[in-house]
Design a protein around this motif. Sequence first.
Motif, short mmCIF file in Angstrom:
data_model
loop_
_atom_site.label_atom_id
_atom_site.label_comp_id
_atom_site.label_asym_id
_atom_site.label_seq_id
_atom_site.Cartn_x
_atom_site.Cartn_y
_atom_site.Cartn_z
N GLU A 296 0.81 -1.22 0.00
CA GLU A 296 0.00 0.00 0.00
C GLU A 296 0.85 1.27 0.00
O GLU A 296 0.30 2.38 0.00
N SER A 297 2.16 1.13 -0.01
CA SER A 297 3.04 2.31 0.04
C SER A 297 3.13 2.95 -1.34
O SER A 297 2.96 2.30 -2.38
N THR A 298 3.43 4.23 -1.36
CA THR A 298 3.55 4.96 -2.62
C THR A 298 4.75 4.47 -3.44
O THR A 298 4.71 4.48 -4.67
N ARG A 299 5.82 4.03 -2.76
CA ARG A 299 7.00 3.58 -3.48
C ARG A 299 6.73 2.29 -4.25
O ARG A 299 7.15 2.15 -5.41
N VAL A 300 6.02 1.35 -3.63
CA VAL A 300 5.70 0.10 -4.32
C VAL A 300 4.69 0.34 -5.44
O VAL A 300 4.79 -0.26 -6.52
N MET A 301 3.76 1.24 -5.20
CA MET A 301 2.80 1.57 -6.26
C MET A 301 3.52 2.21 -7.44
O MET A 301 3.19 1.95 -8.60
N ALA A 302 4.51 3.05 -7.15
CA ALA A 302 5.28 3.68 -8.24
C ALA A 302 6.03 2.63 -9.04
O ALA A 302 6.09 2.69 -10.28
#
Length: 422
Positions: A296-302
């Motif tokens: 759910e983190s922005t880094r993994v989504m990126a």
Amino acid sequence: MASMSDFSPLQKAIVVLVVLGGTETIRTFAGAAAERSLMLALLIPMVAITVLYTRHLVRTSLAVPELIVLHVFAVVSVSWSVAPHLTLIRALPLLVTSCFMLTIASMFSMRQVLLLLGAIATCTALASLLAVALIPSARGTPPWDTVWRGVFNHKNALGSSSSFGLLLAAGAALVSQGQGRLRKFLILGALLNAYLLLVSESRTSQITTIFGFGLLGVTLVTRRKLASAAIILLVVTLTTMVVYSAFSNGWLDPVFAMVGRKPTLSGRIPLWEVTWPFVKLRPWLGWGYLAFWDPESTRVMAISQSPAIWYVPFYSHNGLIETLLNVGVVGLMLLALLLTRVFGGILGILGTTADRRELVVFFAFILCFLLHNATESSILERDGIMWMQFTLITAKLGLVAKASSRQGPALAPAPSLRRAGA
């Protein structure tokens, strides 16, 4: 188990604890709901054995201090982790299982440790075959519906376990002369692991197996210390150089086309490229143990929205990158110091020991483990049987190297299987 009658009750308990704690056997047979409480229950006897034999833990920690510091450092990373709760609940079981393996390393001789690892490999293979026979999901899950995964979460994990299980079971059978039933059990384990390795269709594990047995054969027939060291290091260096050149120049493109793979290593290379910038953001201490891949983190989504990826990854498929994400350069340096100590000690006695078979099997395991982590990640793996095996082996080699430096190059004969000792 009748075929393990040469083992003491404590040794049998160790085999069961490692198999259940290092695989997904509980989840496979009991379901995810029961896994957490049952896995927690497994840690209790591990802690009890560690506390009961604390002097062995202290002895091993003094022989390989980098190993215990590395695990403590993973727990301490909760103080700078981007997801402290995830780091804490994942690092504590890692510390418990690792201290358990460090304790075992001191309790038993090198031959006993290899026999234990061979029995663990055999029981793991039997558990996977039982799962395949009884549990439909163990015979394959999307998108690999027809490829077995056994008591693991992925076909590659089954392949990895079977690859190293084959090496350990075969090595244990090699040193089990005079113990007929146990030797037959270990030979069965080697054959079962070889079969599971084939049906897992894990190309990386199959290549690692070829490398490991090639290295094992070369080292066993080499008698001089300098020749052993030179051949081993030369093989590793040349292999690395050839593989790097082959990928860099596209020489392997036709080969990948023949086996239905892309020269991106099944998407690993693009994943490494988009993950590496995050390594450089927090290079020294990392993001905290197992904290980076929060879906759910922005880094993994990126990363998942990168044009070269378009799926949500849960790890980097590379031991170096994963270690840097978990514990940074500091943790990587601790691992490098550990390997330097172990390699230096073993190279010093490899050619001077009367019976080197256990040393050779363990040395081959470590080199194969490092090769395996070029495209997978087992370093500091929580509840992972390969990291547990690696911890036990490096700890034992550290103890042997330290004892050899004090007593001279000749190693004393191993005690009987039911006795504990260095």
